[in-house]
Motif scaffolding. Structure first.
Motif, PDB file in Angstrom:
ATOM      1  N   GLY A 216       0.824  -1.200   0.000  1.00  0.00           N
ATOM      2  CA  GLY A 216       0.000   0.000   0.000  1.00  0.00           C
ATOM      3  C   GLY A 216       0.858   1.251   0.000  1.00  0.00           C
ATOM      4  O   GLY A 216       2.083   1.193   0.102  1.00  0.00           O
ATOM      5  N   GLU A 217       0.189   2.380  -0.103  1.00  0.00           N
ATOM      6  CA  GLU A 217       0.874   3.675  -0.122  1.00  0.00           C
ATOM      7  C   GLU A 217       1.774   3.864   1.096  1.00  0.00           C
ATOM      8  O   GLU A 217       2.824   4.503   1.017  1.00  0.00           O
ATOM      9  CB  GLU A 217      -0.157   4.817  -0.165  1.00  0.00           C
ATOM     10  CG  GLU A 217      -0.952   4.888  -1.448  1.00  0.00           C
ATOM     11  CD  GLU A 217      -0.146   5.428  -2.626  1.00  0.00           C
ATOM     12  OE1 GLU A 217       0.934   6.011  -2.406  1.00  0.00           O
ATOM     13  OE2 GLU A 217      -0.601   5.255  -3.761  1.00  0.00           O
ATOM     14  N   GLU A 218       1.363   3.307   2.232  1.00  0.00           N
ATOM     15  CA  GLU A 218       2.117   3.501   3.471  1.00  0.00           C
ATOM     16  C   GLU A 218       3.406   2.697   3.517  1.00  0.00           C
ATOM     17  O   GLU A 218       4.257   2.923   4.375  1.00  0.00           O
ATOM     18  CB  GLU A 218       1.235   3.154   4.687  1.00  0.00           C
ATOM     19  CG  GLU A 218       0.889   1.682   4.817  1.00  0.00           C
ATOM     20  CD  GLU A 218      -0.235   1.186   3.891  1.00  0.00           C
ATOM     21  OE1 GLU A 218      -0.538  -0.015   3.946  1.00  0.00           O
ATOM     22  OE2 GLU A 218      -0.789   1.987   3.122  1.00  0.00           O
TER      23      GLU A 218
ATOM     24  N   THR B 121       1.695   0.916  -6.454  1.00  0.00           N
ATOM     25  CA  THR B 121       0.434   0.882  -5.721  1.00  0.00           C
ATOM     26  C   THR B 121      -0.722   1.213  -6.658  1.00  0.00           C
ATOM     27  O   THR B 121      -1.813   1.536  -6.205  1.00  0.00           O
ATOM     28  CB  THR B 121       0.464   1.874  -4.540  1.00  0.00           C
ATOM     29  OG1 THR B 121       0.740   3.182  -5.037  1.00  0.00           O
ATOM     30  CG2 THR B 121       1.506   1.474  -3.514  1.00  0.00           C
ATOM     31  N   ASP B 122      -0.485   1.090  -7.951  1.00  0.00           N
ATOM     32  CA  ASP B 122      -1.496   1.365  -8.973  1.00  0.00           C
ATOM     33  C   ASP B 122      -2.287   0.084  -9.243  1.00  0.00           C
ATOM     34  O   ASP B 122      -1.724  -0.903  -9.735  1.00  0.00           O
ATOM     35  CB  ASP B 122      -0.813   1.851 -10.243  1.00  0.00           C
ATOM     36  CG  ASP B 122      -1.791   2.161 -11.363  1.00  0.00           C
ATOM     37  OD1 ASP B 122      -3.022   1.950 -11.188  1.00  0.00           O
ATOM     38  OD2 ASP B 122      -1.325   2.589 -12.430  1.00  0.00           O
ATOM     39  N   PRO B 123      -3.595   0.056  -8.947  1.00  0.00           N
ATOM     40  CA  PRO B 123      -4.396  -1.145  -9.198  1.00  0.00           C
ATOM     41  C   PRO B 123      -4.358  -1.613 -10.659  1.00  0.00           C
ATOM     42  O   PRO B 123      -4.609  -2.781 -10.941  1.00  0.00           O
ATOM     43  CB  PRO B 123      -5.808  -0.726  -8.789  1.00  0.00           C
ATOM     44  CG  PRO B 123      -5.619   0.397  -7.838  1.00  0.00           C
ATOM     45  CD  PRO B 123      -4.374   1.109  -8.296  1.00  0.00           C
ATOM     46  N   ALA B 124      -4.010  -0.728 -11.576  1.00  0.00           N
ATOM     47  CA  ALA B 124      -3.929  -1.117 -12.987  1.00  0.00           C
ATOM     48  C   ALA B 124      -2.789  -2.104 -13.242  1.00  0.00           C
ATOM     49  O   ALA B 124      -2.757  -2.760 -14.285  1.00  0.00           O
ATOM     50  CB  ALA B 124      -3.751   0.121 -13.870  1.00  0.00           C
ATOM     51  N   THR B 125      -1.861  -2.247 -12.286  1.00  0.00           N
ATOM     52  CA  THR B 125      -0.733  -3.171 -12.478  1.00  0.00           C
ATOM     53  C   THR B 125      -1.039  -4.583 -11.979  1.00  0.00           C
ATOM     54  O   THR B 125      -0.204  -5.473 -12.124  1.00  0.00           O
ATOM     55  CB  THR B 125       0.534  -2.655 -11.764  1.00  0.00           C
ATOM     56  OG1 THR B 125       0.306  -2.641 -10.347  1.00  0.00           O
ATOM     57  CG2 THR B 125       0.920  -1.272 -12.254  1.00  0.00           C
ATOM     58  N   LEU B 126      -2.224  -4.784 -11.388  1.00  0.00           N
ATOM     59  CA  LEU B 126      -2.586  -6.125 -10.921  1.00  0.00           C
ATOM     60  C   LEU B 126      -2.586  -7.104 -12.081  1.00  0.00           C
ATOM     61  O   LEU B 126      -3.081  -6.813 -13.171  1.00  0.00           O
ATOM     62  CB  LEU B 126      -3.973  -6.120 -10.287  1.00  0.00           C
ATOM     63  CG  LEU B 126      -4.106  -5.456  -8.927  1.00  0.00           C
ATOM     64  CD1 LEU B 126      -5.568  -5.379  -8.514  1.00  0.00           C
ATOM     65  CD2 LEU B 126      -3.289  -6.211  -7.894  1.00  0.00           C
TER      66      LEU B 126
END
Length: 175
Positions: free
Chosen positions: A13-15, A22-27
């Motif tokens: 995550g960002e933390e 943390t880009d969901p498009a990379t899943l």
């Protein structure tokens, strides 16, 4: 038995103080991970010894009934370990994915399932097994050794992109 389609989430995550995306498009979709396992000429298979130490060995892997399956001699370290602790890990890699799949192994015991796994081994590797009343032998091998087939039910998996910046975690059944 078919492996359910897992939920994909970002591993970081960002933390997190990591360089991972943390880009969901990379899943990556589970189909991509499944293809990596299915195409691998061999995978690394890790089991747990009775004293808790890991044991890893290269194995041949096939897909049958929607799940990854492998073979092992009944007296081998892998089979002995699985008798005491069914938890295991499969690891594979291709040009754009490094994959680790945690799961639980179960011996395939019904003749229909055994036949489908045997057929998958013949199709992928040209390795012929003889199946008679729940017993699997390699009659083409010296001494016609006995084998056991295991089906792996994934519980969690991790995929890392070749770019070193993307990571996906797949959770099966909320685990």
């Amino acid at each position: 038995m078919t492996v359910s389609t897992p939920a994909a989430t970002l591993l970081f995550g960002e933390e997190d103080a990591t360089p991972f995306s943390t880009d969901p498009a990379t899943l990556k979709p589970w189909d991509r991970a499944r293809a990596c396992l299915a195409a691998a000429p061999r995978v690394w298979f890790t089991t747990v010894r009775p004293d808790g130490r890991p044991h890893t060995a290269p194995v041949l892997l096939v897909w049958a009934d929607g799940a990854p399956c492998l073979t092992s001699r009944p007296g081998s370290r892998k089979s002995v370990n699985l008798t005491g602790n069914a938890h295991c890990v499969l690891s594979a890699s291709d040009d754009d994915l490094d994959l680790v799949v945690e799961g639980v192994a179960a011996q395939v015991g019904d003749d229909t399932g055994i036949r489908r796994v045997a057929d998958a081994f013949e199709e992928k590797y040209g390795w012929e097994f003889t199946v008679r009343e729940g017993t699997v032998t390699g009659d083409a091998r010296p001494g016609s050794p006995e084998y056991a087939f295991y089906r792996i039910t994934p519980t969690r998996a991790f995929g890392y992109g070749a770019d070193g910046l993307t990571a996906t975690r797949w959770r099966f059944d909320g685990r």
